[in-house]
Scaffold this motif. Sequence first.
Motif, PDB file in Angstrom:
ATOM      1  N   GLY A 108       9.691  36.184 -23.214  1.00 20.09           N
ATOM      2  CA  GLY A 108       9.444  34.812 -22.590  1.00 20.09           C
ATOM      3  C   GLY A 108       9.064  33.762 -23.825  1.00 20.09           C
ATOM      4  O   GLY A 108       7.946  33.453 -24.219  1.00 20.09           O
ATOM      5  N   VAL A 109      10.200  33.080 -24.133  1.00 19.17           N
ATOM      6  CA  VAL A 109      10.215  31.908 -25.034  1.00 19.17           C
ATOM      7  C   VAL A 109       9.392  30.810 -24.404  1.00 19.17           C
ATOM      8  O   VAL A 109       9.656  30.276 -23.615  1.00 19.17           O
ATOM      9  CB  VAL A 109      11.596  31.646 -25.421  1.00 19.17           C
ATOM     10  N   THR A 110       8.450  30.428 -25.324  1.00 21.19           N
ATOM     11  CA  THR A 110       7.413  29.540 -24.808  1.00 21.19           C
ATOM     12  C   THR A 110       7.261  28.382 -25.892  1.00 21.19           C
ATOM     13  O   THR A 110       7.289  28.664 -27.046  1.00 21.19           O
ATOM     14  CB  THR A 110       6.168  30.253 -24.288  1.00 21.19           C
ATOM     15  N   GLY A 111       6.658  27.359 -25.468  1.00 14.37           N
ATOM     16  CA  GLY A 111       6.415  26.214 -26.679  1.00 14.37           C
ATOM     17  C   GLY A 111       6.795  24.947 -26.188  1.00 14.37           C
ATOM     18  O   GLY A 111       7.141  24.540 -25.020  1.00 14.37           O
ATOM     19  N   PRO A 112       6.566  23.961 -27.079  1.00 13.12           N
ATOM     20  CA  PRO A 112       6.826  22.350 -26.627  1.00 13.12           C
ATOM     21  C   PRO A 112       8.429  22.127 -26.802  1.00 13.12           C
ATOM     22  O   PRO A 112       9.153  22.740 -27.598  1.00 13.12           O
ATOM     23  CB  PRO A 112       5.857  21.615 -27.471  1.00 13.12           C
ATOM     24  N   HIS A 113       8.771  20.862 -26.472  1.00 14.27           N
ATOM     25  CA  HIS A 113      10.061  20.302 -26.578  1.00 14.27           C
ATOM     26  C   HIS A 113      11.167  21.086 -25.736  1.00 14.27           C
ATOM     27  O   HIS A 113      12.195  21.394 -26.625  1.00 14.27           O
ATOM     28  CB  HIS A 113      10.314  20.131 -27.881  1.00 14.27           C
ATOM     29  N   GLN A 114      11.106  21.492 -24.496  1.00 15.72           N
ATOM     30  CA  GLN A 114      12.107  22.206 -23.867  1.00 15.72           C
ATOM     31  C   GLN A 114      12.815  21.224 -23.225  1.00 15.72           C
ATOM     32  O   GLN A 114      12.492  20.638 -22.245  1.00 15.72           O
ATOM     33  CB  GLN A 114      11.512  23.490 -23.051  1.00 15.72           C
ATOM     34  N   PRO A 115      14.114  21.150 -23.414  1.00 12.97           N
ATOM     35  CA  PRO A 115      14.952  20.219 -22.827  1.00 12.97           C
ATOM     36  C   PRO A 115      14.932  20.484 -21.311  1.00 12.97           C
ATOM     37  O   PRO A 115      15.137  19.185 -20.585  1.00 12.97           O
ATOM     38  CB  PRO A 115      16.356  20.502 -23.593  1.00 12.97           C
ATOM     39  N   SER A 116      15.199  21.658 -20.776  1.00 12.82           N
ATOM     40  CA  SER A 116      14.969  21.587 -19.329  1.00 12.82           C
ATOM     41  C   SER A 116      14.190  22.910 -19.329  1.00 12.82           C
ATOM     42  O   SER A 116      14.420  24.016 -19.737  1.00 12.82           O
ATOM     43  CB  SER A 116      16.455  21.871 -18.741  1.00 12.82           C
ATOM     44  N   LEU A 117      13.113  22.913 -18.265  1.00 16.08           N
ATOM     45  CA  LEU A 117      12.370  24.071 -18.075  1.00 16.08           C
ATOM     46  C   LEU A 117      12.745  25.353 -17.692  1.00 16.08           C
ATOM     47  O   LEU A 117      13.614  25.404 -16.597  1.00 16.08           O
ATOM     48  CB  LEU A 117      11.128  23.494 -17.112  1.00 16.08           C
ATOM     49  N   ASP A 118      12.761  26.195 -18.366  1.00 17.17           N
ATOM     50  CA  ASP A 118      13.065  27.770 -17.953  1.00 17.17           C
ATOM     51  C   ASP A 118      12.019  28.672 -17.373  1.00 17.17           C
ATOM     52  O   ASP A 118      10.873  28.200 -17.135  1.00 17.17           O
ATOM     53  CB  ASP A 118      13.996  28.403 -19.145  1.00 17.17           C
ATOM     54  N   ALA A 119      12.324  29.941 -17.305  1.00 13.78           N
ATOM     55  CA  ALA A 119      11.491  30.781 -16.615  1.00 13.78           C
ATOM     56  C   ALA A 119       9.964  30.733 -16.918  1.00 13.78           C
ATOM     57  O   ALA A 119       8.997  30.710 -16.211  1.00 13.78           O
ATOM     58  CB  ALA A 119      12.002  32.251 -16.615  1.00 13.78           C
ATOM     59  N   MET A 120       9.655  31.069 -18.388  1.00 14.14           N
ATOM     60  CA  MET A 120       8.309  31.084 -19.026  1.00 14.14           C
ATOM     61  C   MET A 120       7.527  29.536 -18.700  1.00 14.14           C
ATOM     62  O   MET A 120       6.227  29.934 -18.293  1.00 14.14           O
ATOM     63  CB  MET A 120       8.236  31.806 -20.101  1.00 14.14           C
ATOM     64  N   VAL A 121       8.028  28.772 -19.321  1.00 16.65           N
ATOM     65  CA  VAL A 121       7.282  27.296 -19.209  1.00 16.65           C
ATOM     66  C   VAL A 121       7.258  26.938 -17.785  1.00 16.65           C
ATOM     67  O   VAL A 121       6.376  26.298 -17.543  1.00 16.65           O
ATOM     68  CB  VAL A 121       8.390  26.476 -20.185  1.00 16.65           C
TER      69      VAL A 121
END
Length: 337
Positions: free
Chosen positions: A170-183
């Motif tokens: 589950g890749v997580t963290g700031p600055h995600q261009p489009s939100l995916d499953a974990m975020v």
Amino acid sequence: MRVLVTGASGFVGSHAVAALLADGHEPLLLVRSPEKTREVLASVGVTGEIPLHKADIRDAAAVREALEQCDAVIHAAAEIGVIGRADDLNGTNVAGVKNVLGQAVELGLDPIVHISSVGVFVPPAGPVITTESPLSTPRNGYGRSKISAERYARRLQEQGMPITIVYPAGVTGPHQPSLDAMVEGLRAGLEQGWPITAGGANIVDVRDLAVVLARCLEPGRGPRRFMLGGHYLTWAQLADVCDEVTGNRCRRFRIHRSVLRGAAAVGDVMKLIKEIDYPLTRDAVEMMVTMVRTYDTPTLEALGVSLRPVQETIADSLRWLAQEGHLTTGKAGRLAG
């Protein structure tokens, strides 16, 4: 080292570019939209001029032209279809992999880094997922496309080709261009409540994953596989971490895995009729309730990487979600300041 990066306008790819630059590499970015790529890179602190090669990952000739200019490649481009409908699973996740990995082998690039997913092992066959765990038999198109790409990469490894496969969770963290499953799941958990059920989540910080990818760029090592699930938390533990970093008390509701599966299946049908703002799909639930911890020690020791505390990852993610308006300031608590 001159490194081709695919998917540089995405979450993992953009952070990988930042890590490559920090390690002194020279990235060349294969992108469909130069404008979007520059915007995304700026969000992670990459503002200098980076050479771009405008091409579609499904265009074999265009991909080859980019590969011919490089010594190694990190293949981060992928369609994500766990919480929604992806555009072209077979085109990007299967044909794209063959265009990149297959032609990189023909051209003699070393290493060739392919980002797979812990999802290729889910549902897991045992209490711990390792790089030697059996591959799953997915029920959905996204899962089948990832397995097809995985089998192709492994066939190249069996031939002795310098393919390095990395398995993030589950890749997580700031600055995600489009939100995916974990975020997206983090946002929904704080806004709508955490389902306390079986299974849990493996959370890996995107910045730690980026460092791992940069450390993989060591030629002459042959085929390698690296597991990177990160920190394993039960759903109750994840809710507790969110409470800890926000200073709030998240709502929780206990629900049996079978009930959750049924509710998600009904939700999938309803989403065909009207838009519902909740990332709970039947496929996402299957991963939620069956996930187990991963065995990352060989990866961390081989590459000399230490994972940051999960509290830091969750706090940075929620702070960014609030700053971007994806999470209300009330739910973000002390992180909204």
